[in-house]
Write a protein that holds these residues in place. Structure first.
Motif, short mmCIF file in Angstrom:
data_model
loop_
_atom_site.label_atom_id
_atom_site.label_comp_id
_atom_site.label_asym_id
_atom_site.label_seq_id
_atom_site.Cartn_x
_atom_site.Cartn_y
_atom_site.Cartn_z
N ALA A 1 -3.29 96.29 23.80
CA ALA A 1 -4.36 95.28 24.94
C ALA A 1 -4.98 94.38 23.86
O ALA A 1 -5.43 93.26 24.29
CB ALA A 1 -5.62 96.08 25.33
N GLN A 2 -5.29 94.51 22.67
CA GLN A 2 -5.63 93.58 21.80
C GLN A 2 -4.64 92.55 21.19
O GLN A 2 -4.84 91.84 20.08
CB GLN A 2 -6.57 94.31 20.51
N GLY A 3 -3.38 92.94 21.51
CA GLY A 3 -2.10 92.03 21.07
C GLY A 3 -1.85 91.14 21.86
O GLY A 3 -2.17 91.02 22.95
N LYS A 4 -0.74 90.58 21.59
CA LYS A 4 0.13 89.41 22.29
C LYS A 4 1.49 89.58 22.01
O LYS A 4 1.91 90.08 20.85
CB LYS A 4 -0.38 87.99 21.97
N ARG A 5 2.47 89.27 22.80
CA ARG A 5 3.77 89.06 22.66
C ARG A 5 4.14 87.61 22.69
O ARG A 5 3.57 86.95 23.75
CB ARG A 5 4.54 89.92 23.63
N VAL A 6 5.01 87.15 21.91
CA VAL A 6 5.71 85.73 22.29
C VAL A 6 7.28 86.05 22.80
O VAL A 6 7.98 86.54 22.09
CB VAL A 6 5.62 84.97 21.04
N ALA A 7 7.45 85.58 23.98
CA ALA A 7 8.87 85.54 24.46
C ALA A 7 9.57 84.60 24.18
O ALA A 7 9.30 83.40 24.57
CB ALA A 7 8.78 86.07 26.14
N PHE A 8 10.88 84.54 23.96
CA PHE A 8 11.70 83.44 23.58
C PHE A 8 12.63 83.34 24.50
O PHE A 8 13.37 84.51 24.92
CB PHE A 8 12.27 83.67 22.11
N ASP A 9 13.11 82.39 25.16
CA ASP A 9 14.31 81.92 25.88
C ASP A 9 14.64 80.52 25.49
O ASP A 9 14.24 79.36 25.91
CB ASP A 9 13.80 81.96 27.31
N GLY A 10 15.84 80.47 24.47
CA GLY A 10 16.24 79.17 23.99
C GLY A 10 14.98 78.62 23.36
O GLY A 10 14.41 79.20 22.36
N ALA B 1 11.96 77.61 24.76
CA ALA B 1 10.98 77.80 25.44
C ALA B 1 10.20 79.22 24.77
O ALA B 1 10.86 79.90 24.25
CB ALA B 1 11.19 78.19 26.95
N ARG B 2 8.78 79.18 24.59
CA ARG B 2 7.92 80.19 23.98
C ARG B 2 7.08 80.59 25.16
O ARG B 2 6.30 79.64 25.59
CB ARG B 2 7.51 79.74 23.07
N THR B 3 6.87 81.86 25.52
CA THR B 3 5.91 82.06 26.38
C THR B 3 5.08 83.32 25.94
O THR B 3 5.49 84.38 25.36
CB THR B 3 6.47 82.80 27.97
N VAL B 4 3.73 83.05 25.79
CA VAL B 4 2.66 84.01 25.20
C VAL B 4 2.31 85.10 26.43
O VAL B 4 2.06 84.49 27.31
CB VAL B 4 1.68 83.48 24.69
N VAL B 5 2.53 86.27 26.19
CA VAL B 5 2.14 87.59 26.99
C VAL B 5 0.88 88.05 26.59
O VAL B 5 0.96 88.76 25.14
CB VAL B 5 3.39 88.39 27.20
N ASP B 6 -0.18 88.29 27.00
CA ASP B 6 -1.35 89.08 26.61
C ASP B 6 -1.06 90.36 26.75
O ASP B 6 -0.46 90.88 27.87
CB ASP B 6 -2.47 88.74 27.33
N GLY B 7 -1.45 91.43 26.00
CA GLY B 7 -1.40 92.94 26.21
C GLY B 7 -2.64 93.19 27.14
O GLY B 7 -3.30 92.42 27.48
#
Length: 139
Positions: free
Chosen positions: A50-59, A61-67
């Protein structure tokens, strides 16, 4: 061989439940054994996702996802980096480890890639660059 030893998260660790004094004492004693044996290179616990983040990669593009992140059993609550002679030795050390959680838990052992594993792709320039990076980072 170097291995990463992963303490898998549980509902309790994801809820932020802190370990008891007894568990902290047991884990510190175990870590001291690892250090004295020359096995432990690094290790730490991780705060809940819950205190972290993920960064999703697609080519590009970068999308940040909160925990928090789903699939608690697939998350990591802590880790060690160990230098051992074999995977069997790592298993023997893990068998001696105190249960890192108040209830059922799992520890996963994964070998780390070493530069020799990339021998076919490594040019002399890349080997030199990797050595400089290791020296400057203290690894």
């Amino acid at each position: 061989m170097r291995v990463m030893v992963l303490v898998k998260a549980t509902e309790d660790s994801e809820a932020g439940m802190m370990p008891s004094t007894e568990l902290i004492e047991a884990m510190l004693a175990f870590n001291e054994e690892l250090v004295n044996a020359g096995v432990m290179q690094a290790g730490d616990g991780l705060k809940p996702s819950a205190q972290g983040k993920r960064v999703a990669f697609d080519g590009a593009a970068r999308t940040v996802v909160d925990g928090p992140f789903p699939a608690v059993g697939e998350l990591v609550a802590g880790f060690w980096i160990w230098e051992v002679a074999s995977l069997d030795e790592a298993v023997e050390w893990v068998r001696r480890c105190p249960n890192p959680m108040p209830g059922p838990s799992e520890i996963e052992i994964r070998p780390l890639y070493e530069m020799e594993d990339f021998a076919e792709a490594m040019t002399p320039e890349l080997v030199d660059q990797e050595e400089r990076l290791r020296e400057s980072s203290g690894s």
